[in-house]
Design a protein around this motif. Structure first.
Motif: not given
Length: 515
Positions: A290-292, A362-367
């Motif tokens: 899901i991300g970080s 913040s929230w980060k994923n591959a995109k």
């Protein structure tokens, strides 16, 4: 011969001194026990009034080289404890080796003189029996504490490894090692420790088998007593990995979760500031990454005296609520009254004109990475004596200025919503199509209502406020116009209809305010 007699004489003399000192320090420790327990209760009552617990001691027996007693934790009389029932208690056996060189201390080759060394273990009683069943009759807690003549204490605390199996239930724990140092006045406290791993197998309310595992729990903190609040300092806590599975299927995995909190006095010694950082390196749900995420929240310029007044009032009133059986036995009513209590005393915290900063959430994923930043300068509403008649006056009573910005990359949001749809049961192609429609629709709606814009394939929203003037996405307007955009009437006209919004000719290409 004479040298031998001299040596024997020295040994005898040292023995007499040691014996006399051990007797003296044992008596001195007994005399200070009531004071030490009283101080501990004062700290417990102030720091955690909602716990509803009181510490006491009993069965003190003083010998020449050793003494013994029991420390007892019980619910406070007249209050409902959040941890223990009225008939429950947690009891610790305390075996005390008198100084100046306690035997338990010498075994560890610690040659520093001290008043006593205390060995602490848990007592098996009806409250703690389930834990003793798991440990096969051994004390789960084993602590060795050195007490200096100044009153300083240094404790090495060991948590026993666990390996328990009963039917479908299983508990495994690697054990843990913790160290706590406290100065003689209780002003400074340092705590650090770690536990390597643990596992719990059980069944939930639906009869499903649930397993939870963790690895690498660590904590580290230092605090000191403050003039205004109970304690200021820093505290870190982290966990390398936490995993939850149901019926053998991995549901969620959290990796690299850490919390870092800090509070301190500002340079003028009258105001307080604090910061808390959350970091999550990875979240996986049903094997999907899901991300970080991360969050940094800062609060500054809190008036110390006002914070102390808030704390005293809040603690006193919350203890009254706990002392009321009708409220204490109704969790929903208790929570509602606690919220009302907090809101009623909240203006006290605004006396120092505090500043709240979020930089970032913040929230980060591959995109890509979405972020939200906020800077909010508040002020004391008590300084305004006139009754507000407009939205601007109402807001100006408590807000000096506000500056915020939200940025959401479309690709990042689409990937996230695709994962959500797949978790809900959609096939990958269907999930991707649904997510794309949802994000495009939300972006178009945001532009139609003029709350967002599109910049470099990112949904962006910025809002600034100061002195009754709003700037939304670069467009300046009075606060009343902003409220009207959302159908919110002004304070002076509660029945006024909301102004109509001018919709764009085509929803697919909404009008964007001029920058």
């Amino acid at each position: 011969m004479k040298k031998s007699l001299v040596a024997v004489g020295v040994i005898v003399a040292l023995g007499v001194v040691w014996t006399g000192t051990a007797w003296y320090t044992g008596k001195q420790l007994e005399g200070r026990m009531a004071e030490m327990v009283g101080n501990a209760n004062a700290v417990l009552k102030k720091a955690s009034p909602e716990a509803g617990l009181t510490l006491s001691y009993q069965d003190y027996h003083r010998g020449l080289f050793h003494s013994s007693m029991q420390l007892v934790i019980k619910p406070t009389a007249g209050m409902t404890s959040a941890i223990l029932k009225p008939d429950q208690s947690i009891v610790f056996n305390e075996i005390i080796d008198h100084g100046p060189f306690p035997f338990a201390q010498l075994k560890k080759f610690n040659l520093l003189p001290s008043m006593a060394s205390v060995h602490t273990t848990l007592v098996n009683n009806p409250t703690t029996k389930p834990l003793f069943d798991i440990t096969k009759g051994l004390s789960f807690i084993d602590a060795q504490t050195r007490i200096g003549y100044s009153g300083d204490t240094s404790s090495d605390i060991d948590l026993l490894p666990l390996d328990y199996v009963k039917g479908e239930e299983k508990v495994a724990f690697s054990g843990g090692q913790f160290k706590a140092d406290v100065d003689g006045k209780g002003d400074k406290i340092s705590i650090r420790g770690e536990a390597q791993s643990g596992l719990v197998n059980t069944s939930n309310e639906y009869g499903q088998h649930v397993q939870m595992t963790f690895n690498g729990i660590k904590t580290e903190g230092d605090s000191s007593r403050s003039e205004f609040i109970e304690r200021i300092g820093s505290q870190k806590a982290s966990i390398e990995k936490l995993a939850i599975s149901v019926e053998g299927k991995e549901m969620a995995v959290v990796e690299g979760l850490s919390i870092n909190a800090k509070s301190e006095l500002q340079e003028d010694k009258k105001h307080l500031s604090g910061q808390i950082d959350y970091t999550l390196n990875s979240l996986k749900v049903q094997n999907q990454d899901i991300g970080s995420g991360k969050l940094t929240l800062k609060i500054g310029n809190l008036d110390g005296a006002a914070v102390q007044e808030f704390s005293n009032k809040y603690n006193a009133e919350s203890q009254k609520l706990l002392a009321d059986p009708a409220t204490a036995q109704n969790p929903e009513a208790y929570q509602q009254q606690i919220v009302e209590l907090f809101a009623a005393n909240l203006p006290l915290l605004l006396k120092g004109d505090p500043v709240i900063t979020v930089a970032p959430l913040s929230w980060k994923n591959a995109k890509g990475e979405s972020s939200f930043n906020l800077s909010l300068f508040l002020k004391d509403p008590a300084l305004t004596t006139t009754e507000p008649t407009t939205p601007e006056e109402q807001l100006n009573r408590v807000v000096k200025s506000l500056d915020s910005k939200l940025v959401i990359p479309v690709d990042m949001a689409t990937a996230f919503m695709t994962q959500v749809a797949q978790l809900e049961g959609y096939q990958p192609a269907e999930a991707a199509k649904l997510a794309e429609q949802q994000i495009k629709g939300l972006a178009a709606m945001g532009q139609m209502f003029r709350v967002t814009t599109m910049e470099d394939n990112k949904v962006v929203s910025s809002l600034q406020y100061a002195n009754g003037q709003v700037t939304l996405n670069g467009q300046k307007m009075p606060l009343s116009d902003l409220l009207g955009m959302f159908g919110m009437p002004g304070i002076d006209d509660q029945s006024a209809p909301a102004p109509e919004l001018e919709a764009p000719a085509t929803p697919a290409t909404p009008a964007v305010p001029q920058q």
